[in-house]
Design a protein around this motif. Structure first.
Motif, mmCIF file in Angstrom:
data_model
loop_
_atom_site.group_PDB
_atom_site.id
_atom_site.type_symbol
_atom_site.label_atom_id
_atom_site.label_comp_id
_atom_site.label_asym_id
_atom_site.label_seq_id
_atom_site.Cartn_x
_atom_site.Cartn_y
_atom_site.Cartn_z
ATOM 1 N N LYS A 32 -8.854 7.883 0.146
ATOM 2 C CA LYS A 32 -9.281 6.517 0.448
ATOM 3 C C LYS A 32 -8.821 6.079 1.837
ATOM 4 O O LYS A 32 -7.858 6.601 2.393
ATOM 5 C CB LYS A 32 -8.700 5.546 -0.585
ATOM 6 C CG LYS A 32 -9.156 5.799 -2.013
ATOM 7 C CD LYS A 32 -10.610 5.452 -2.198
ATOM 8 C CE LYS A 32 -11.022 5.533 -3.646
ATOM 9 N NZ LYS A 32 -12.440 5.181 -3.828
ATOM 10 N N ARG A 33 -9.514 5.090 2.371
ATOM 11 C CA ARG A 33 -9.084 4.422 3.595
ATOM 12 C C ARG A 33 -8.308 3.170 3.199
ATOM 13 O O ARG A 33 -8.681 2.493 2.238
ATOM 14 C CB ARG A 33 -10.285 4.071 4.465
ATOM 15 C CG ARG A 33 -11.003 5.298 5.018
ATOM 16 C CD ARG A 33 -12.281 4.918 5.747
ATOM 17 N NE ARG A 33 -12.910 6.075 6.379
ATOM 18 C CZ ARG A 33 -13.744 6.902 5.759
ATOM 19 N NH1 ARG A 33 -14.055 6.691 4.474
ATOM 20 N NH2 ARG A 33 -14.268 7.934 6.389
ATOM 21 N N ALA A 34 -7.253 2.874 3.944
ATOM 22 C CA ALA A 34 -6.390 1.752 3.571
ATOM 23 C C ALA A 34 -5.701 1.199 4.804
ATOM 24 O O ALA A 34 -5.716 1.813 5.881
ATOM 25 C CB ALA A 34 -5.361 2.196 2.539
ATOM 26 N N ALA A 77 -15.351 0.697 3.865
ATOM 27 C CA ALA A 77 -15.500 2.149 3.981
ATOM 28 C C ALA A 77 -16.881 2.576 3.536
ATOM 29 O O ALA A 77 -17.413 2.056 2.559
ATOM 30 C CB ALA A 77 -14.432 2.846 3.158
ATOM 31 N N SER A 85 0.824 -1.222 0.000
ATOM 32 C CA SER A 85 0.000 0.000 0.000
ATOM 33 C C SER A 85 0.851 1.262 0.000
ATOM 34 O O SER A 85 0.406 2.317 -0.463
ATOM 35 C CB SER A 85 -0.964 -0.003 1.189
ATOM 36 O OG SER A 85 -0.269 -0.122 2.413
ATOM 37 N N LEU A 123 -4.061 6.288 -3.505
ATOM 38 C CA LEU A 123 -4.839 6.156 -2.267
ATOM 39 C C LEU A 123 -5.488 7.474 -1.839
ATOM 40 O O LEU A 123 -6.109 7.532 -0.780
ATOM 41 C CB LEU A 123 -3.940 5.663 -1.119
ATOM 42 C CG LEU A 123 -3.189 4.352 -1.310
ATOM 43 C CD1 LEU A 123 -2.462 3.987 -0.022
ATOM 44 C CD2 LEU A 123 -4.112 3.230 -1.739
ATOM 45 N N CYS A 142 -3.107 8.633 2.434
ATOM 46 C CA CYS A 142 -4.517 8.254 2.342
ATOM 47 C C CYS A 142 -5.382 9.085 3.298
ATOM 48 O O CYS A 142 -4.873 9.821 4.140
ATOM 49 C CB CYS A 142 -4.692 6.763 2.630
ATOM 50 S SG CYS A 142 -4.180 6.232 4.269
ATOM 51 N N LYS A 143 -6.683 8.932 3.155
ATOM 52 C CA LYS A 143 -7.619 9.664 4.009
ATOM 53 C C LYS A 143 -7.537 9.179 5.452
ATOM 54 O O LYS A 143 -7.586 9.970 6.396
ATOM 55 C CB LYS A 143 -9.038 9.472 3.472
ATOM 56 C CG LYS A 143 -10.120 10.150 4.293
ATOM 57 C CD LYS A 143 -11.481 9.933 3.652
ATOM 58 C CE LYS A 143 -12.577 10.652 4.433
ATOM 59 N NZ LYS A 143 -13.896 10.475 3.782
ATOM 60 N N ARG A 155 -11.682 -2.406 2.487
ATOM 61 C CA ARG A 155 -12.177 -2.135 1.147
ATOM 62 C C ARG A 155 -12.755 -0.729 1.102
ATOM 63 O O ARG A 155 -13.600 -0.372 1.914
ATOM 64 C CB ARG A 155 -13.254 -3.131 0.732
ATOM 65 C CG ARG A 155 -13.742 -2.850 -0.699
ATOM 66 C CD ARG A 155 -14.867 -3.731 -1.143
ATOM 67 N NE ARG A 155 -15.178 -3.467 -2.543
ATOM 68 C CZ ARG A 155 -16.193 -3.998 -3.197
ATOM 69 N NH1 ARG A 155 -17.011 -4.839 -2.581
ATOM 70 N NH2 ARG A 155 -16.412 -3.715 -4.460
ATOM 71 N N ASP A 156 -12.291 0.051 0.152
ATOM 72 C CA ASP A 156 -12.830 1.389 -0.082
ATOM 73 C C ASP A 156 -13.054 1.503 -1.589
ATOM 74 O O ASP A 156 -12.138 1.848 -2.342
ATOM 75 C CB ASP A 156 -11.868 2.460 0.419
ATOM 76 C CG ASP A 156 -12.510 3.844 0.457
ATOM 77 O OD1 ASP A 156 -13.503 4.050 -0.268
ATOM 78 O OD2 ASP A 156 -12.009 4.720 1.188
ATOM 79 N N GLY A 157 -14.247 1.165 -2.010
ATOM 80 C CA GLY A 157 -14.551 1.150 -3.436
ATOM 81 C C GLY A 157 -13.741 0.097 -4.156
ATOM 82 O O GLY A 157 -13.707 -1.061 -3.758
ATOM 83 N N LEU A 171 -10.551 -0.014 -4.275
ATOM 84 C CA LEU A 171 -9.289 -0.222 -3.566
ATOM 85 C C LEU A 171 -9.479 -1.234 -2.444
ATOM 86 O O LEU A 171 -10.350 -1.062 -1.587
ATOM 87 C CB LEU A 171 -8.790 1.103 -2.989
ATOM 88 C CG LEU A 171 -7.549 1.009 -2.108
ATOM 89 C CD1 LEU A 171 -6.319 0.677 -2.943
ATOM 90 C CD2 LEU A 171 -7.344 2.311 -1.339
#
Length: 199
Positions: free
Chosen positions: A118-120, A197, A106, A115, A134-135, A144-146, A148
């Protein structure tokens, strides 16, 4: 589904093999799925962090040609995220239907700007390194964020593969793969180890 599996010098083998062992079984269990994959790298030969050497099928292909791009981790990612040539190559995956990483893979997606917003997750030792990219860093086994999907530490690569496989197919197919691998640990359906997410 055409998939690109990214390799690099100093990667951790289980990160790669855990995921690919799961996801490539789809071609045998459901041949009608028309799954294909390439092992891709910046050079024709790669040596992992334990000294195992790999011969690469595709050298620096355009990753926009793939629907799923998977990036493993390894301690080398900490330095590799500063490699402008590698990062520019990974940026060609920007339009992939699925972006997947495990462990510190990541960090490479983050350095490539993939990213943003996004959350990761990542290996717990790299949470601080991941945060600027990332967010939100989520301390979960799978996030999982969409499109990603990121996995945590090394052993999560198998569960990550099963989770992605379940998204691509269905629970019965995953159960067949679990049985084929004698792997009883992943639970299909809603799992407490997966963070989804919400927008």
């Amino acid at each position: 589904m055409k998939m690109a599996f990214i390799l690099f010098h100093g990667m951790t083998a289980l990160d790669l093999i855990g995921f690919t062992e799961v996801i490539t079984r789809l071609s045998r269990i459901r041949p009608e799925a028309e799954v294909s994959w390439d092992y891709c790298a910046m050079t024709s030969h790669i040596t992992d962090d334990r000294g195992l050497e790999y011969v690469i099928g595709r050298v620096k292909p355009d990753l926009s040609k793939y629907e799923l791009v998977f990036v493993p981790g390894g301690f080398a990612t900490r330095k590799l995220r500063q490699d402008s040539e590698v990062i520019a190559w990974l940026q060609t995956a920007r339009e992939a239907k699925y972006l997947v990483s495990v462990c510190t893979g990541s960090l490479l997606l983050g350095a490539a700007g993939l990213l943003e917003g996004k959350r990761a997750t990542s290996n717990a030792s790299a949470y601080d390194l991941l945060a600027p990219y990332c967010k939100e860093v989520v301390q979960a086994r799978i996030v999982r964020d969409g499109r990603l999907i990121t996995g945590g530490g090394v052993s999560s690569s198998i569960d990550l593969g099963l989770f992605v496989l379940e998204r691509l197919t269905d629970a019965p197919t995953v159960e067949l793969v679990k049985s084929d691998m004698s792997y009883p640990y992943y639970q299909t359906g809603t799992s407490a180890s997966v963070y989804h997410a919400r927008i």
